[in-house]
Design an enzyme around this catalytic site. Structure first.
Site, PDB file in Angstrom:
ATOM      1  N   LYS A 113       2.052  -8.367 -20.489  1.00 39.53           N
ATOM      2  CA  LYS A 113       3.333  -7.748 -20.026  1.00 39.53           C
ATOM      3  C   LYS A 113       4.401  -8.703 -20.464  1.00 39.53           C
ATOM      4  O   LYS A 113       4.487  -9.882 -20.076  1.00 39.53           O
ATOM      5  CB  LYS A 113       3.143  -7.739 -18.396  1.00 39.53           C
ATOM      6  CG  LYS A 113       4.127  -7.124 -17.946  1.00 39.53           C
ATOM      7  CD  LYS A 113       4.752  -7.866 -16.682  1.00 39.53           C
ATOM      8  CE  LYS A 113       6.320  -7.875 -16.386  1.00 39.53           C
ATOM      9  NZ  LYS A 113       7.120  -7.361 -17.293  1.00 39.53           N
ATOM     10  N   PRO A 114       5.579  -8.336 -21.265  1.00 43.71           N
ATOM     11  CA  PRO A 114       6.490  -8.944 -21.930  1.00 43.71           C
ATOM     12  C   PRO A 114       7.528  -8.795 -20.515  1.00 43.71           C
ATOM     13  O   PRO A 114       7.281  -8.068 -19.693  1.00 43.71           O
ATOM     14  CB  PRO A 114       6.893  -8.268 -23.015  1.00 43.71           C
ATOM     15  CG  PRO A 114       6.523  -6.720 -22.944  1.00 43.71           C
ATOM     16  CD  PRO A 114       5.210  -7.001 -21.952  1.00 43.71           C
ATOM     17  N   LYS A 141       3.026 -31.453 -11.069  1.00 41.33           N
ATOM     18  CA  LYS A 141       4.005 -31.165  -9.985  1.00 41.33           C
ATOM     19  C   LYS A 141       4.254 -29.812  -9.904  1.00 41.33           C
ATOM     20  O   LYS A 141       3.400 -28.726 -10.255  1.00 41.33           O
ATOM     21  CB  LYS A 141       4.920 -32.158  -9.893  1.00 41.33           C
ATOM     22  CG  LYS A 141       4.882 -33.428  -9.816  1.00 41.33           C
ATOM     23  CD  LYS A 141       6.000 -34.446  -9.412  1.00 41.33           C
ATOM     24  CE  LYS A 141       7.042 -34.793 -10.321  1.00 41.33           C
ATOM     25  NZ  LYS A 141       8.068 -35.621  -9.931  1.00 41.33           N
ATOM     26  N   GLY A 163       8.685 -23.714 -14.496  1.00 38.23           N
ATOM     27  CA  GLY A 163       9.747 -24.423 -14.845  1.00 38.23           C
ATOM     28  C   GLY A 163      10.000 -26.113 -14.812  1.00 38.23           C
ATOM     29  O   GLY A 163       8.708 -26.733 -14.581  1.00 38.23           O
ATOM     30  N   GLU A 175       2.646 -21.732 -16.650  1.00 43.41           N
ATOM     31  CA  GLU A 175       3.488 -22.810 -17.275  1.00 43.41           C
ATOM     32  C   GLU A 175       4.762 -22.377 -16.503  1.00 43.41           C
ATOM     33  O   GLU A 175       5.351 -21.647 -16.938  1.00 43.41           O
ATOM     34  CB  GLU A 175       3.450 -22.344 -18.815  1.00 43.41           C
ATOM     35  CG  GLU A 175       2.260 -22.699 -19.436  1.00 43.41           C
ATOM     36  CD  GLU A 175       1.785 -24.232 -19.540  1.00 43.41           C
ATOM     37  OE1 GLU A 175       2.638 -24.959 -19.177  1.00 43.41           O
ATOM     38  OE2 GLU A 175       0.817 -24.492 -19.845  1.00 43.41           O
ATOM     39  N   TRP A 207      11.370 -14.086 -20.673  1.00 45.44           N
ATOM     40  CA  TRP A 207      12.404 -13.649 -21.756  1.00 45.44           C
ATOM     41  C   TRP A 207      12.964 -14.766 -22.782  1.00 45.44           C
ATOM     42  O   TRP A 207      13.730 -14.563 -23.661  1.00 45.44           O
ATOM     43  CB  TRP A 207      13.707 -12.946 -21.069  1.00 45.44           C
ATOM     44  CG  TRP A 207      14.015 -13.717 -19.978  1.00 45.44           C
ATOM     45  CD1 TRP A 207      13.660 -13.490 -18.885  1.00 45.44           C
ATOM     46  CD2 TRP A 207      14.998 -14.758 -20.217  1.00 45.44           C
ATOM     47  NE1 TRP A 207      14.349 -14.386 -18.033  1.00 45.44           N
ATOM     48  CE2 TRP A 207      15.281 -15.312 -18.722  1.00 45.44           C
ATOM     49  CE3 TRP A 207      15.549 -15.410 -21.233  1.00 45.44           C
ATOM     50  CZ2 TRP A 207      16.281 -16.280 -18.462  1.00 45.44           C
ATOM     51  CZ3 TRP A 207      16.576 -16.549 -20.971  1.00 45.44           C
ATOM     52  CH2 TRP A 207      16.556 -16.882 -19.657  1.00 45.44           C
ATOM     53  N   GLU A 262      16.288 -26.019 -11.578  1.00 46.80           N
ATOM     54  CA  GLU A 262      16.289 -25.833 -13.021  1.00 46.80           C
ATOM     55  C   GLU A 262      17.359 -25.303 -13.493  1.00 46.80           C
ATOM     56  O   GLU A 262      17.764 -24.031 -13.297  1.00 46.80           O
ATOM     57  CB  GLU A 262      14.918 -25.177 -13.455  1.00 46.80           C
ATOM     58  CG  GLU A 262      14.701 -24.974 -14.822  1.00 46.80           C
ATOM     59  CD  GLU A 262      13.692 -24.225 -15.294  1.00 46.80           C
ATOM     60  OE1 GLU A 262      13.336 -23.090 -14.631  1.00 46.80           O
ATOM     61  OE2 GLU A 262      12.943 -24.542 -16.167  1.00 46.80           O
ATOM     62  N   CYS A 285      12.362 -23.864 -20.945  1.00 46.18           N
ATOM     63  CA  CYS A 285      11.613 -25.051 -20.039  1.00 46.18           C
ATOM     64  C   CYS A 285      11.694 -26.441 -20.486  1.00 46.18           C
ATOM     65  O   CYS A 285      11.772 -27.265 -19.597  1.00 46.18           O
ATOM     66  CB  CYS A 285      10.159 -24.428 -19.768  1.00 46.18           C
ATOM     67  SG  CYS A 285       9.078 -24.473 -21.373  1.00 46.18           S
ATOM     68  N   THR A 320       7.775 -17.420  -9.014  1.00 45.00           N
ATOM     69  CA  THR A 320       6.985 -16.440  -9.475  1.00 45.00           C
ATOM     70  C   THR A 320       5.484 -16.839  -9.599  1.00 45.00           C
ATOM     71  O   THR A 320       4.633 -16.226  -9.373  1.00 45.00           O
ATOM     72  CB  THR A 320       7.428 -15.836 -10.882  1.00 45.00           C
ATOM     73  OG1 THR A 320       8.832 -15.609 -10.697  1.00 45.00           O
ATOM     74  CG2 THR A 320       6.754 -14.284 -10.870  1.00 45.00           C
TER      75      THR A 320
END
Ligand code: NDP
Length: 476
Positions: A171-172, A451, A248, A246, A147, A381, A280, A228
């Site tokens: 899928k947003p 990482k 955190g 892609e 988001w 994060e 990010c 996730t």
């Protein structure tokens, strides 16, 4: 009411259920979207199979022309899409406009590569035969998008996928589907064969899960949280899907004693507070040389206190609200945790209340010093407007502390010394290092973390490799 796009048609979910989308600045209802589930994904997969047949056989020059036209149409609708993005996500309209513009540029970059996909002819040991390597699209791809940058992060996936000749299902995030839907409607109008580009809205646990396990989807491009991402990788492995992840970041920035301090303070403030800290690539840890620390921290405090926070639709707003109340609770809890461990708050450190703020998820730009490195705001994060500042002895000390993180996405250094710049660029464990610069992840340069920040690359010519399969052929 917004609808999903499947097979070139605007459709509701088969369940006829809906999800309400709210404005994070005002709490007002913006629109409703279909609440899709696994059945809707299967419907999109059938459409994408047909789309793939047509699109993969479309001449590369025609693919380029259609994507270029799509970029033009996006620009024509820029204001409309950007306004939707601000309303659903919260970011200032100016930033939303930049994001939609970047999406168009990204489409153009990859449109140009559609005609430049090459194979190879390879001499073999047996002179009566020769070898070839051809490259072809993978098939149906799935893009799962978060988001914080719902349009540009979607673009990073659909542009190379389509340029390479794949079909794709997007899928947003559940809370930011509106600008993405509008972009996909517009791109379909540019002339993509029906089913080439689809969007299914609905929860990660239903729509996202089906995308991970459906054997006909051959590649998953995911941006989101590391937790996730680990789940995505595990689930995709069962079907031997390709993944690009892609994830955190906790980007460090190092301010040396020979830096242009005013420029560094200006850029780092943007780097931390842009998108209300929900990026990010945001600067999430600041290491400043002891000898210039007092002067530099004063500059940072001045900038944090002057930042204009408000509704993203109000002209002049520099920072909007947190995207959700949960996000605000999280950053607030991180700041409280740092305070309990001895941190001092030099700016912000609290919610913003009063008229125009009470119904939104606002939090002040926050600067922390004397922070325990074990605090959550350092280890995790920090996805909000709070920046821990550390004083360091020298470059060695700074790099060592910068690398003390499970993440490795972006990084930056501020110095006028080429030697220091080189050393930092070589030694910081990250996918990107900016020297005296920040923020822009250029289309031309591959972007991705090391990482726990991810696997694979987006951007650059390199991203095409993640959407193409190579095949060896022997000709006797
Ligand atoms: P999440 O991981 O929670 O969600 C990302 C996407 O995954 C959403 O579309 C979500 O859907 C979906 N999803 C959730 N659960 C599943 C599941 N079980 N299966 C499949 N899909 C699922 O991340 P956030 O939305 O919180 O996004 C912020 C994160 O993204 C931050 O960690 C940030 O650093 C990272 N990010 C990384 C970038 C990079 O390039 N490295 C760039 C930008 C952000 P739903 O919304 O329905 O839950």
């Amino acid at each position: 009411m917004a609808q999903m796009v499947i097979g070139g048609e605007s459709v509701d979910a088969l369940s006829h259920e809906f999800t309400d989308i709210y404005n994070p600045a005002t709490g007002e209802l913006v629109d409703r979207v279909p609440r899709g589930n696994a059945e809707d994904v299967r419907r999109a997969v059938s459409a994408a199979e047909e789309g793939f047949k047509a699109w993969s056989r479309t001449a590369p020059a025609k693919r380029e022309a259609i994507l270029m036209k799509g970029a033009d149409l996006i620009r024509e609708h820029l204001e409309e899409v950007a306004t939707l993005l601000t309303k659903e996500q919260g970011k200032p309209l100016r930033d939303a406009s930049i994001e939609v513009g970047r999406f168009a540029e990204n489409l153009e970059f990859y449109a140009g590569l559609a005609t430049k996909i090459r194979g190879e002819q390879v001499p073999l040991a047996d002179p009566t035969k020769y070898g070839m390597i051809i490259r072809h699209p993978i098939g149906i791809c799935g893009a799962i998008v978060p988001w914080n940058f719902p349009v540009s992060l979607m673009g990073n996936k659909i542009a190379p996928a389509l340029a390479a000749g794949n079909s794709i299902i997007v899928k947003p995030a559940s809370t930011t589907p509106l600008a993405a839907i509008r972009c996909i409607e517009i791109l379909n109008e540019a002339g993509l064969p029906a089913g080439t580009l689809n969007i299914v809205t609905g929860p990660g646990g239903a729509v996202g899960e089906e995308m991970l396990v459906n054997p006909k989807i051959r590649k998953i491009a995911f941006t989101g949280e590391t937790g996730t991402g680990i789940h995505v990788m595990e689930a995709a492995a069962r079907e031997m899907k390709r993944v690009t992840l892609e994830l955190g970041g906790s980007d460090p920035t190092i301010v040396c004693d020979d830096a242009d301090l005013a420029k560094a303070a200006a850029m780092i403030s943007i780097g931390r507070f842009f998108n209300c800290g929900q990026a990010c690539l945001a600067v999430k840890r600041l290491y400043v040389f002891e000898s210039v620390a007092d002067e530099f921290i004063d500059l940072m405090v001045g900038r944090a206190n002057r930042l204009k926070v408000g509704n993203g639709l109000t002209q002049g707003t520099q920072m909007g609200p947190l995207h959700t109340a949960t996000q605000r609770d999280e950053i607030e809890a991180m700041v409280e945790d740092a305070k309990k461990r001895g941190a001092d708050v030099l700016a912000g450190g609290e919610r913003i209340t009063g008229e125009g703020f009470d119904n939104g998820n606002f939090y002040k730009p926050t600067l922390l010093v004397n922070v325990d490195p074990d605090s959550r705001v350092v280890r995790e994060e920090a996805f909000g407007p709070a920046l821990p500042i550390f004083r360091v002895k020298d470059l060695d000390d700074a790099i060592e502390q910068a690398n003390r993180s499970e993440y490795g996405l972006g990084s930056s250094i501020w110095t006028t010394s080429m030697a220091k710049a080189h050393e930092a660029a070589e030694r910081i464990e990250a996918g990107y290092t900016w020297v005296n610069d920040l923020h822009v992840a250029y289309d031309e340069l591959p972007f991705g973390g090391v990482k726990h920040s991810g696997v694979g690359k987006e951007h650059g010519v390199e991203a095409m490799d993640f959407y193409l399969e190579s095949k060896s052929i022997v000709m006797a």
